[in-house]
Design an enzyme around this catalytic site. Structure first.
Site, PDB file in Angstrom:
ATOM      1  N   GLN A  61       0.857  -1.178   0.000  1.00 30.30           N
ATOM      2  CA  GLN A  61       0.000   0.000   0.000  1.00 30.30           C
ATOM      3  C   GLN A  61       0.899   1.236   0.000  1.00 30.30           C
ATOM      4  O   GLN A  61       1.678   1.437   0.929  1.00 30.30           O
ATOM      5  CB  GLN A  61      -0.912   0.033   1.221  1.00 30.30           C
ATOM      6  N   TYR A 101      -6.387  10.800   3.925  1.00 30.18           N
ATOM      7  CA  TYR A 101      -4.969  10.947   3.668  1.00 30.18           C
ATOM      8  C   TYR A 101      -4.833  11.934   2.494  1.00 30.18           C
ATOM      9  O   TYR A 101      -5.818  12.459   2.003  1.00 30.18           O
ATOM     10  CB  TYR A 101      -4.340   9.594   3.353  1.00 30.18           C
ATOM     11  N   ARG A 153      -9.483  -7.180  10.524  1.00 29.43           N
ATOM     12  CA  ARG A 153      -9.507  -7.521  11.949  1.00 29.43           C
ATOM     13  C   ARG A 153      -9.661  -9.019  12.190  1.00 29.43           C
ATOM     14  O   ARG A 153      -9.045  -9.576  13.105  1.00 29.43           O
ATOM     15  CB  ARG A 153     -10.643  -6.765  12.644  1.00 29.43           C
TER      16      ARG A 153
END
Length: 412
Positions: free
Chosen positions: A99, A169, A356
């Protein structure tokens, strides 16, 4: 006919062994901004657990693009460690993705010793500062940094590049009408606000050619205002799904991406919109010191809002994107078992991303493949979220808190 989620599938120029992607979640295992043995083991274990692609996060394109100085940024000194990391992932039969991004206003300018960047000037709370407006030279530099970082990633063995266009971001902040008030060619309209993203994506594709798959993590809704309309909407509305769909159509027309991964929420304004489930406010505050701890204690209920968990909770927004474009999409958010994977594929999504639930059980893909009735043991307590500021982990799996699904953790 719905495809088998555990069969090989094409993603641009690559063919992962299945349609399951370990999504990008900062691992907290790079104290010197370099790959460590702990980071390699983290991804090796996930790869051994059966995912098709394991995504390394967060690989910043510049020192100032990190949320703090402990994150990897792409540079020659990082190359040897990155090669060891991709070798370990490949050794377990999975592919590796990096990423790439710039944290923008989410960057800690004090830690990085570099200004946080944005489309204009607005608060950058991690460094208790204001962002620096990115000018034309800065945009050219940023685009080149993305291209150079992508080229280095491929040279180090990565098979996929995820471009971070989410969570407010830097690129995402340009997409947001709440944060981007520019009157030049990088603002005003959806195509204007999307211009930076499109230039970065084109530069990355030019840098890697067909040697890697390239996809974008694209926010559909910042979690500010209303998710479905921006036409004549509230002046405090952020990016919404209508604008995201228009942006996705521009991406598709450009032809440089192999897929889009829809996401939601804002690390700057509303992080819990991405992480539905419990809001661990006390644990978040405890992860910080000084003014940030005091601020989180005071503003916790407003900043860390509670959104009840449900399976495939981002699907209602992602469906809008699925209708808007025909290119491959990766469904993220509440994908935890064979049923939710099948739901995604039935609705036309090509891959699924898991986060998660893999912290809780890295081998969940293999468990599901061997027994379709397998149910994830993740309870969506989100106690893993504050751990990103130390070492990202599932506190239940590590035995730091009782397992509510075990007899010892169940109420009498």
């Amino acid at each position: 006919m719905t495809p088998d989620p555990f069969s090989p599938a094409r993603l641009g120029p690559i063919t992962p062994r299945n349609r399951l992607i370990k999504c990008a979640t900062f691992e907290g295992r790079t104290p010197d901004a370099l790959v460590t043995d702990e980071l390699i083991e983290f991804h090796r274990e996930t790869a051994a657990g059966g995912v098709g692609i394991s995504t390394v996060a967060y690989c910043a394109v510049s020192p100032g693009g990190r949320t703090d100085r402990h994150q990897i940024y792409m540079r020659p000194e990082a190359a040897d460690g990155l090669r060891r990391l991709t070798d370990a992932i490949h050794g377990e039969g999975a592919l590796a993705a990096a990423q790439l991004g710039h944290a923008g206003a989410v960057a800690n300018s004090i830690s990085n010793q570099a200004p946080a960047l944005g489309p204009g000037r607005f608060p950058a709370p991690m460094g208790m500062s204001l962002t620096k407006r990115l000018d034309a030279d800065g945009i050219a530099t940023l685009t080149r940094q993305f291209a150079d970082a992508a080229r280095q990633a491929v040279d180090c063995g990565f098979d996929g590049i995820e471009i971070h266009c989410g969570h407010n971001y830097l690129i995402s902040s340009f997409l947001s009408p709440l944060l981007n008030h520019r009157r030049d060619e990088y603002g005003r309209t959806v195509p204007g606000r999307a211009r930076l993203a499109r230039e970065v994506i084109e530069a990355v594709r030019d840098a890697v050619g067909d040697q890697a798959a390239v996809w974008a993590k694209l926010s559909m809704f910042d979690g500010v205002g209303t998710p479905g309309t921006g036409k004549g909407g509230h002046p405090w509305s952020g990016l919404n799904v209508d604008q995201a769909c228009e942006t996705a159509r521009l991406f598709e027309a450009d032809g440089f991406l192999d897929a889009i991964e829809p996401t939601a929420g804002s690390s700057l304004l509303n992080p819990m919109y991405l992480f539905h489930g419990e809001a661990p406010r006390a644990e978040f505050a405890a992860a910080f010191h000084g003014a940030m701890r005091v601020g989180l204690k005071a503003a916790g209920p407003m900043f860390l809002r509670h959104y009840p968990y449900r399976d495939t909770y981002l699907l209602p927004l992602a469906r809008e994107l699925r209708t808007a474009v025909s290119m491959p999409l990766i469904l993220l958010g509440g994908v935890t078992d064979r049923t939710t994977i099948q739901t995604a594929l039935d609705e036309g999504f090509d891959f699924v991303a898991m986060g998660r639930t893999l912290l809780r059980e890295p081998d969940l893909p293999l468990l599901m493949q061997n027994d379709p009735s397998t149910v994830s043991r993740c309870v969506h307590c989100n106690l893993c979220m504050p751990s990103i500021y130390s070492t990202t982990r599932c506190p239940i799996r590590e035995g730091e808190v009782p397992d509510p699904l075990s007899p010892a953790g169940s109420p009498d």
